[in-house]
Design an enzyme around this catalytic site. Sequence first.
Site, PDB file in Angstrom:
ATOM      1  N   GLY A 288      42.545  -9.073 -32.337  1.00  0.00           N
ATOM      2  CA  GLY A 288      41.707  -9.582 -31.318  1.00  0.00           C
ATOM      3  C   GLY A 288      42.223  -9.585 -30.517  1.00  0.00           C
ATOM      4  N   GLY A 289      43.031  -9.160 -29.844  1.00  0.00           N
ATOM      5  CA  GLY A 289      44.638  -9.731 -29.215  1.00  0.00           C
ATOM      6  C   GLY A 289      44.265  -9.471 -28.172  1.00  0.00           C
ATOM      7  CG  ASP A 311      40.500  -6.512 -27.873  1.00  0.00           C
ATOM      8  OD1 ASP A 311      39.016  -6.645 -28.428  1.00  0.00           O
ATOM      9  OD2 ASP A 311      40.528  -8.272 -28.077  1.00  0.00           O
ATOM     10  CG  PHE A 343      37.877  -8.951 -35.323  1.00  0.00           C
ATOM     11  CD1 PHE A 343      36.661  -9.155 -35.519  1.00  0.00           C
ATOM     12  CD2 PHE A 343      38.316  -9.591 -33.959  1.00  0.00           C
ATOM     13  CE1 PHE A 343      36.043 -10.446 -34.523  1.00  0.00           C
ATOM     14  CE2 PHE A 343      37.402  -9.910 -33.664  1.00  0.00           C
ATOM     15  CZ  PHE A 343      36.653 -10.482 -33.391  1.00  0.00           C
ATOM     16  NE  ARG A 358      46.891 -16.650 -26.966  1.00  0.00           N
ATOM     17  CZ  ARG A 358      47.270 -15.974 -25.695  1.00  0.00           C
ATOM     18  NH1 ARG A 358      48.159 -17.325 -26.069  1.00  0.00           N
ATOM     19  NH2 ARG A 358      46.707 -15.679 -25.513  1.00  0.00           N
ATOM     20  CG  HIS A 362      37.848 -20.413 -30.420  1.00  0.00           C
ATOM     21  ND1 HIS A 362      38.305 -21.133 -29.580  1.00  0.00           N
ATOM     22  CD2 HIS A 362      37.881 -19.189 -29.569  1.00  0.00           C
ATOM     23  CE1 HIS A 362      38.587 -20.522 -28.739  1.00  0.00           C
ATOM     24  NE2 HIS A 362      37.702 -19.163 -28.849  1.00  0.00           N
TER      25      HIS A 362
HETATM   26  C1  LIG Z   1      39.096 -15.034 -26.803  1.00  0.00           C
HETATM   27  S1  LIG Z   1      39.065 -14.021 -26.672  1.00  0.00           S
HETATM   28  C2  LIG Z   1      40.657 -14.078 -27.280  1.00  0.00           C
HETATM   29  C3  LIG Z   1      41.936 -13.142 -27.335  1.00  0.00           C
HETATM   30  C4  LIG Z   1      43.181 -13.055 -27.590  1.00  0.00           C
HETATM   31  N1  LIG Z   1      43.677 -13.322 -28.505  1.00  0.00           N
HETATM   32  C5  LIG Z   1      43.856 -13.657 -26.611  1.00  0.00           C
HETATM   33  O1  LIG Z   1      44.475 -14.495 -27.726  1.00  0.00           O
HETATM   34  O2  LIG Z   1      44.488 -13.754 -25.483  1.00  0.00           O
HETATM   35  C6  LIG Z   1      38.639 -13.181 -28.079  1.00  0.00           C
HETATM   36  C7  LIG Z   1      38.655 -11.571 -28.110  1.00  0.00           C
HETATM   37  O3  LIG Z   1      37.742 -11.611 -29.883  1.00  0.00           O
HETATM   38  C8  LIG Z   1      37.664  -9.579 -28.595  1.00  0.00           C
HETATM   39  N2  LIG Z   1      36.927  -9.089 -29.650  1.00  0.00           N
HETATM   40  C9  LIG Z   1      35.304  -9.569 -30.131  1.00  0.00           C
HETATM   41  N3  LIG Z   1      35.264  -9.259 -30.962  1.00  0.00           N
HETATM   42  C10 LIG Z   1      35.498  -8.587 -31.090  1.00  0.00           C
HETATM   43  C11 LIG Z   1      35.266  -7.772 -33.043  1.00  0.00           C
HETATM   44  N4  LIG Z   1      34.387  -6.823 -32.997  1.00  0.00           N
HETATM   45  N5  LIG Z   1      36.368  -6.415 -32.744  1.00  0.00           N
HETATM   46  C12 LIG Z   1      37.365  -6.753 -33.087  1.00  0.00           C
HETATM   47  N6  LIG Z   1      37.274  -7.749 -31.241  1.00  0.00           N
HETATM   48  C13 LIG Z   1      36.916  -8.451 -30.762  1.00  0.00           C
HETATM   49  C14 LIG Z   1      37.494  -9.818 -27.597  1.00  0.00           C
HETATM   50  O4  LIG Z   1      37.370  -8.544 -26.806  1.00  0.00           O
HETATM   51  C15 LIG Z   1      38.257 -10.680 -27.190  1.00  0.00           C
HETATM   52  O5  LIG Z   1      39.132  -9.912 -26.420  1.00  0.00           O
END
Ligand SMILES: C[S@@+](CC[C@H](N)C(=O)[O-])C[C@H]1O[C@@H](n2cnc3c(N)ncnc32)[C@H](O)[C@@H]1O
Length: 480
Positions: A288-289, A311, A343, A358, A362
Amino acid sequence: MTVTATAPTAIAHPVVKALNGDSPNSSAPLHRAEQLRSLVRLLTDASERVIEGWEAEATQNNNGTKTHAFPPGELYEARQIAVSAGAMIVDLVQDPQIRILELGSQYYEARALHITVEKGVPDILAEAPQGVPIEDLAARTGVKAHKLGRILRALCSIHVFAEVKPGVFANNRTSQALVGNDGLQSMTLSMGGIRYKTSASLPTVLFDPVRGQSESNVETAFQEDAGTDLPWWAWLKKYGATTRRSPTSKTELEIYGLAMLGTGRAHGAVHLEYPWEALGNATVVDVGGGIGSMCLDTAKRFPNLKFIVQDLLPVVQSAPPVWEKELPGAIDSGRVQFMEHDFFNEQPVQGADIYHMRYILHDWDDDRAVRILAALRPALLANPGARLLICDQVMNTTHGCELVDSAPAPLPANYGYATRLSHMLDLNMMTMFNGRERTAEELAVLARRAGLVVERIFKCPSLVWLTRLKVDEGWVGEVA
Ligand SMILES: C[S@@+](CC[C@H](N)C(=O)[O-])C[C@H]1O[C@@H](n2cnc3c(N)ncnc32)[C@H](O)[C@@H]1O
């Protein structure tokens, strides 16, 4: 579980802990006088430490040496104490009714900031450090002069921007942070756009007998405001590339990706708190980067590490232009790869050294957070040395928690005002996704449910810390 050594501010004794923060008697004048005296002493001592830290920084810069004469953790701690004590003094000496009125209308200050960022005011002011007359600013932004001037004065009064001569405005240290800073500007636009609009629907959903009791990510203020049945992430995936919900030239998806970059940078040197050097040429999988903002900053400092950023498809598709601009060559050399991965499904990359998440857990309620953790367990089992690093806030309460140090009395155990952003972000998680910021204890419970254990918490000079998890080999549970 180990918490790394911290500055000696722990107030471990339960009796002392009980004195932290406000008490029911704090309205009695003598009690207030006593509190004010001890807060002023605390503020003076902390300020001296901050000055020492700044002087050490200045000396280092002049000599060009990089040794940390003053540990960054200690400077951060002294700043937290100074902010917390200063704000508690304001609370103590201000008229309570005025405090309430100020707090109830504080969103106007936030709106003023959103407007200046939407109109590019910090960048315009950066062109003329001696200041820009309000008529010129009005001509550049299209906002009527006296209205924009009043918006700026509201901000100057809380030390954002400066009125250098009557009617002439310039950046100050705080507004300067926005200049040319796409990430911070985007986070401000996100706060002033979709998140601001959504927060207006929070009471409706909270007071609804069904949705108010729900932990579901499709029964939040976001669905109420956006008129959708989709959870935020699915909505962003489907509509983000074409939607603008605030008056800017950027789409929601662009704003979101850059906002994560900006937030990560604002949270500072967290990546430095982990012993990356010891990992040599390890592979880090950022689950989820996003556009890989954490990896980007870490890649710049640790040239041997390799990264896989996972992601949802539209998000990873929007990452390469940012990397090409910020770290040319990283994509071509294969140092970074981008991969679509949900994920909630089992982690496809086995044998990596570090799995990193990261600002992920939450976003989710407890049950879904456990599923995300459990999906990583097979990959962690495949390499006994592999570890999962969680980069999130570690929340505390005004009464303190067992696993983290308390602030010195009479500050609230969680440093009170110095952590107000943490609590606002927690409410933002509730509003958008029914997510939550968690205490160390709450995270440990989730880890156990997913067959993992917390190995160590790295306390960082930042709003967010690093928590390292490993496989619980004796675990025989099942994630329902
Ligand atoms: C709050 S952001 C954090 C992004 C990154 N980790 C950072 O610190 O910049 C949450 C991330 O989770 C991703 N996300 C949401 N649902 C997801 C899923 N089912 N599988 C993978 N990624 C997902 C979103 O696209 C988003 O980029």
